[in-house]
Design a protein around this motif. Structure first.
Motif, PDB file in Angstrom:
ATOM      1  N   PHE A 130      16.561   3.044   5.730  1.00  0.00           N
ATOM      2  CA  PHE A 130      15.603   1.938   5.852  1.00  0.00           C
ATOM      3  C   PHE A 130      14.368   2.230   5.014  1.00  0.00           C
ATOM      4  O   PHE A 130      13.866   3.363   5.014  1.00  0.00           O
ATOM      5  N   PHE A 186      10.162  -3.150   8.232  1.00  0.00           N
ATOM      6  CA  PHE A 186      11.377  -2.518   7.751  1.00  0.00           C
ATOM      7  C   PHE A 186      12.351  -3.530   7.159  1.00  0.00           C
ATOM      8  O   PHE A 186      12.432  -4.681   7.610  1.00  0.00           O
ATOM      9  N   GLY A 187      13.104  -3.066   6.154  1.00  0.00           N
ATOM     10  CA  GLY A 187      14.209  -3.844   5.635  1.00  0.00           C
ATOM     11  C   GLY A 187      15.391  -3.770   6.581  1.00  0.00           C
ATOM     12  O   GLY A 187      15.336  -3.101   7.616  1.00  0.00           O
ATOM     13  N   LYS A 188      16.479  -4.435   6.216  1.00  0.00           N
ATOM     14  CA  LYS A 188      17.655  -4.486   7.089  1.00  0.00           C
ATOM     15  C   LYS A 188      18.513  -3.234   6.981  1.00  0.00           C
ATOM     16  O   LYS A 188      19.442  -3.043   7.764  1.00  0.00           O
ATOM     17  N   TYR A 213       0.825  -1.196   0.000  1.00  0.00           N
ATOM     18  CA  TYR A 213       0.000   0.000   0.000  1.00  0.00           C
ATOM     19  C   TYR A 213       0.868   1.259   0.000  1.00  0.00           C
ATOM     20  O   TYR A 213       0.538   2.254  -0.618  1.00  0.00           O
ATOM     21  N   GLY A 240      -6.689   2.842   7.904  1.00  0.00           N
ATOM     22  CA  GLY A 240      -5.588   3.304   8.730  1.00  0.00           C
ATOM     23  C   GLY A 240      -4.316   2.549   8.416  1.00  0.00           C
ATOM     24  O   GLY A 240      -4.254   1.776   7.480  1.00  0.00           O
ATOM     25  N   ALA A 241      -3.320   2.753   9.220  1.00  0.00           N
ATOM     26  CA  ALA A 241      -1.999   2.231   8.892  1.00  0.00           C
ATOM     27  C   ALA A 241      -1.684   0.963   9.670  1.00  0.00           C
ATOM     28  O   ALA A 241      -1.991   0.842  10.838  1.00  0.00           O
ATOM     29  N   ASP A 242      -1.064   0.039   9.010  1.00  0.00           N
ATOM     30  CA  ASP A 242      -0.429  -1.078   9.683  1.00  0.00           C
ATOM     31  C   ASP A 242       0.845  -0.576  10.320  1.00  0.00           C
ATOM     32  O   ASP A 242       1.329   0.490   9.994  1.00  0.00           O
ATOM     33  N   GLY A 243       1.406  -1.391  11.170  1.00  0.00           N
ATOM     34  CA  GLY A 243       2.779  -1.130  11.563  1.00  0.00           C
ATOM     35  C   GLY A 243       3.641  -1.376  10.346  1.00  0.00           C
ATOM     36  O   GLY A 243       3.292  -2.146   9.459  1.00  0.00           O
ATOM     37  N   LEU A 244       4.763  -0.694  10.302  1.00  0.00           N
ATOM     38  CA  LEU A 244       5.652  -0.830   9.170  1.00  0.00           C
ATOM     39  C   LEU A 244       6.543  -2.049   9.320  1.00  0.00           C
ATOM     40  O   LEU A 244       6.958  -2.392  10.419  1.00  0.00           O
ATOM     41  N   PHE A 290      12.130  10.442   9.505  1.00  0.00           N
ATOM     42  CA  PHE A 290      11.250  10.282   8.359  1.00  0.00           C
ATOM     43  C   PHE A 290      11.744  11.113   7.173  1.00  0.00           C
ATOM     44  O   PHE A 290      12.042  12.298   7.311  1.00  0.00           O
ATOM     45  N   ILE A 297       7.164   9.369   2.151  1.00  0.00           N
ATOM     46  CA  ILE A 297       6.281   8.234   1.995  1.00  0.00           C
ATOM     47  C   ILE A 297       5.729   8.235   0.575  1.00  0.00           C
ATOM     48  O   ILE A 297       5.428   9.294   0.015  1.00  0.00           O
ATOM     49  N   TYR A 302      -4.547  -2.632   4.352  1.00  0.00           N
ATOM     50  CA  TYR A 302      -5.147  -2.937   5.655  1.00  0.00           C
ATOM     51  C   TYR A 302      -6.644  -2.772   5.529  1.00  0.00           C
ATOM     52  O   TYR A 302      -7.137  -1.683   5.354  1.00  0.00           O
ATOM     53  N   TYR A 329      13.300   6.092   5.688  1.00  0.00           N
ATOM     54  CA  TYR A 329      13.861   6.715   6.880  1.00  0.00           C
ATOM     55  C   TYR A 329      15.383   6.688   6.785  1.00  0.00           C
ATOM     56  O   TYR A 329      15.975   5.814   6.163  1.00  0.00           O
ATOM     57  N   HIS A 331       7.753   3.649   2.961  1.00  0.00           N
ATOM     58  CA  HIS A 331       8.254   4.761   3.756  1.00  0.00           C
ATOM     59  C   HIS A 331       9.770   4.687   3.779  1.00  0.00           C
ATOM     60  O   HIS A 331      10.330   3.603   3.906  1.00  0.00           O
TER      61      HIS A 331
END
Lengths: 114, 113
Positions: A87, A104-106, A29, A98-102, A44, A47, A94, A34, A32
């Motif tokens: 990252f 993240f890649g490594k 969806y 609203g937003a899911d938790g993100l 941040f 997005i 969802y 960072y 993001h």
């Protein structure tokens, strides 16, 4: 599932350009971006939403290919302050709104040398 | 305008103990998410709170629990600490109208010995 970032690390001279990639095996969806400096909180950057346009500010921009579930972060004419770990965080559709938790890649370690 | 604040900054606990971490969101934000960041890794989503209820939860055991207060501040509780719980715990806040943009606090560094 965790998105895959590439490259894992990159070393540049000040003024050079860099591209950091982020890909997911799941429909996304949003993506993001960072930046985190050592010992600090992630900051941040931007997005990109599904169906949205390529974003950018100053000399940092990003794109989102929805069909390929891929995003790329572009840093042009890099500055010493760009050093850090980048990252991407991905968000799947969802159903509840609203937003899911993100997820993240490594991370990609970027070192800018003078 | 105060950003996201977290306390304490550092914490050392022993295996089996319990810990409570605290977070105050950025002014104007009402949604709080908690993440665990192991050394050299990206943050991992623990859970998210909105209107004092847990909205979303990541793949973490029930030893991890949380709470959100009427003033939108939040706590993360971890019971029966394991060595593997040693990490940087990050709190991120967002506003309902721009819920997708999450702003992170400086984190709490938890060391379990």
């Amino acid at each position: 599932q965790q998105p895959v970032q590439s490259p894992q690390a990159v070393i540049l001279r000040e003024g050079e350009d860099a591209v950091i990639n982020c890909s997911s095996s799941k429909a996304l969806y949003s993506v993001h971006w960072y930046r985190q400096k050592h010992g600090e909180a992630p900051v941040f950057l931007m997005i990109l939403l599904k169906g949205g346009e390529q974003k950018g500010h100053d000399k940092i921009s990003a794109s989102f290919n929805e069909k390929k579930q891929q995003s790329s972060l572009y840093l042009t004419a890099s500055q010493l302050s760009y050093s850090g770990t980048y990252f991407c965080g991905t968000e799947c559709p969802y159903s509840g709104g609203g937003a899911d938790g993100l997820t993240f890649g490594k991370g990609t370690h970027l070192i800018i040398q003078p | 305008d105060a950003g996201v604040t977290q306390s304490p900054t550092h914490l050392i606990k022993t295996r089996g103990q319990q810990v409570t971490l605290r977070c105050s969101p950025k002014s104007g934000h009402d949604t709080v998410s908690w993440y665990q960041q192991a050394l050299g890794q990206g943050p991992q989503f623990i859970f998210q709170y909105y209107e004092e209820e847990e909205r979303q939860r990541g793949n973490f055991p029930d030893r991890f629990s949380g709470h959100q207060f009427p003033n939108y501040s939040s706590e993360l509780n971890v019971n029966a600490l394991l060595l593997g719980d040693s990490a940087l715990y990050l709190c991120a806040s967002s506003g309902w109208d721009r819920v997708y943009e999450q702003y992170f606090g400086p984190g709490t560094r938890l060391t379990v010995t």
